[in-house]
Design a protein around this motif. Structure first.
Motif, short mmCIF file in Angstrom:
data_model
loop_
_atom_site.label_atom_id
_atom_site.label_comp_id
_atom_site.label_asym_id
_atom_site.label_seq_id
_atom_site.Cartn_x
_atom_site.Cartn_y
_atom_site.Cartn_z
N VAL A 1 -6.56 7.02 -31.14
CA VAL A 1 -5.51 6.15 -31.80
C VAL A 1 -4.44 7.10 -32.49
N ASP A 2 -3.52 6.68 -32.83
CA ASP A 2 -2.44 7.25 -33.41
C ASP A 2 -1.93 6.50 -34.68
N THR B 1 -1.88 -0.56 -26.49
CA THR B 1 -1.60 -1.68 -27.34
C THR B 1 -1.22 -1.27 -28.94
N SER B 2 -0.55 -1.82 -29.62
CA SER B 2 -0.26 -1.78 -31.16
C SER B 2 -1.05 -2.67 -31.94
N SER B 3 -2.15 -3.45 -31.41
CA SER B 3 -2.75 -4.57 -32.12
C SER B 3 -4.28 -4.16 -32.11
N GLY B 4 -4.66 -2.98 -31.75
CA GLY B 4 -6.10 -2.65 -31.94
C GLY B 4 -6.78 -2.88 -33.00
N PRO B 5 -8.22 -2.47 -33.14
CA PRO B 5 -8.83 -2.70 -34.36
C PRO B 5 -8.63 -1.62 -35.19
N ILE B 6 -8.72 -1.91 -36.60
CA ILE B 6 -8.51 -1.00 -37.59
C ILE B 6 -7.01 -0.42 -37.92
N VAL B 7 -6.69 -0.04 -37.07
CA VAL B 7 -5.43 0.91 -37.22
C VAL B 7 -4.05 0.59 -36.30
N GLY C 1 -1.28 -8.12 -21.11
CA GLY C 1 -2.91 -8.26 -21.47
C GLY C 1 -3.32 -6.97 -21.76
N LEU C 2 -4.67 -6.95 -22.08
CA LEU C 2 -5.29 -5.44 -22.34
C LEU C 2 -5.83 -5.06 -20.98
#
Length: 274
Positions: free
Chosen positions: A72-73, A249-255, A59-60
């Motif tokens: 972000v990266d 996470t690898s599924s966050g917003p925008i990138v 989970g987050l």
């Protein structure tokens, strides 16, 4: 299953289920068919590429009393990034892939590195290590020469050594545990000699344990960026009492890839300023 007969010959013909099984059998034995393991092209690696496959996804993160700063990266996978949108969403720092091995530079590096800086973000560059293709020192030189340097401008973070699962072959790049530690030390030593800064180490605890024997010797000098897509960073590699950054996470917003810096924005700035 009923047998159907042809209207023209009267002979039995295969039911649809039999035909479907034949097609599935062909797909499973055809090279490149869906589900077959494929080696990605060189240069396509990025932070956390193997995390889900090897460590899974939970989970987050829960809300924390500790102040954390969102980051972000990005790599060529994100292409041209909408940095203003990220800034307005609360992202205040970023890392951009600059290089891989001694053979690849990110074609979007300029837009991503300069664009994040222009919005006011504190940003830095990272290098995806391939210890089976060149020495640690050679890769550190390549990284510094192609965007991985550092300047005391208040907005440039020290470079990152991304050392994790090999997407092109054996997980530990064919190195023994002691050989991997030596390779990492050579990279870090050359990077410090070239820039005056200690590089950040990005890794996952399970990979570090498998491929370095859970070596503890870098924790006193090199900040840790831990990869774990779950509610907490979990157990850290030996030598580090806390993580400086956490890719959660690898599924966050925008990138996609989102991270938490372990502190307020002034601590991000402190790392940038050395």
């Amino acid at each position: 299953m009923p047998v159907h007969r042809s209207r023209t010959t009267g002979r039995p013909r295969l039911a649809a289920a039999g035909t479907l099984l034949a097609v599935l059998s062909l797909l499973l034995t055809t090279p490149g068919a869906a589900g077959a393991d494929e080696i990605p092209p060189r240069g396509s690696a990025h932070l956390g590429m193997g995390v889900i496959a090897h460590d899974g996804r939970g989970g987050l993160p829960h809300d924390s009393r500790v102040v954390q700063t969102e980051g972000v990266d990005v790599s060529s996978h994100q292409g041209n990034v909408d940095w203003s949108r990220l800034w307005n969403s609360g992202v205040k720092w970023a890392y951009v892939k600059a290089t891989e091995g001694t053979y690849y530079t990110n074609p979007y590096f300029g837009q991503q590195y300069t664009g994040s800086y222009s919005t006011g973000m504190i940003r830095g560059a990272y290098h995806f290590a391939t210890p089976d293709t060149a020495t640690g020192a050679a890769q550190a030189d390549y990284f510094v020469n192609h965007g991985g340097g550092w300047s005391r401008d208040g907005q440039t973070l020290p470079g990152v050594l991304d050392i994790e699962w090999n997407p092109y072959g054996a997980a530990c790049f064919g190195k023994t545990q002691s050989g991997m530690v030596t390779w990492i030390r050579d990279f870090l030593s050359r990077y410090r000699a070239r820039t005056g800064r200690d590089a950040v180490i990005y890794t996952a605890t399970s990979w570090w344990t498998q491929c370095t024997g859970n070596y503890s010797g870098f924790g006193a000098s090199n900040p840790l960026w831990i990869a774990r897509y779950n509610t907490t960073p979990g157990t850290l590699p030996a030598g580090w009492a806390y993580q400086t950054m956490w890719q959660y996470t690898s599924s966050g917003p925008i990138v996609g890839d989102h991270n938490k810096f372990n502190g307020a924005l002034d601590r991000v700035a402190a790392l940038a300023n050395g």
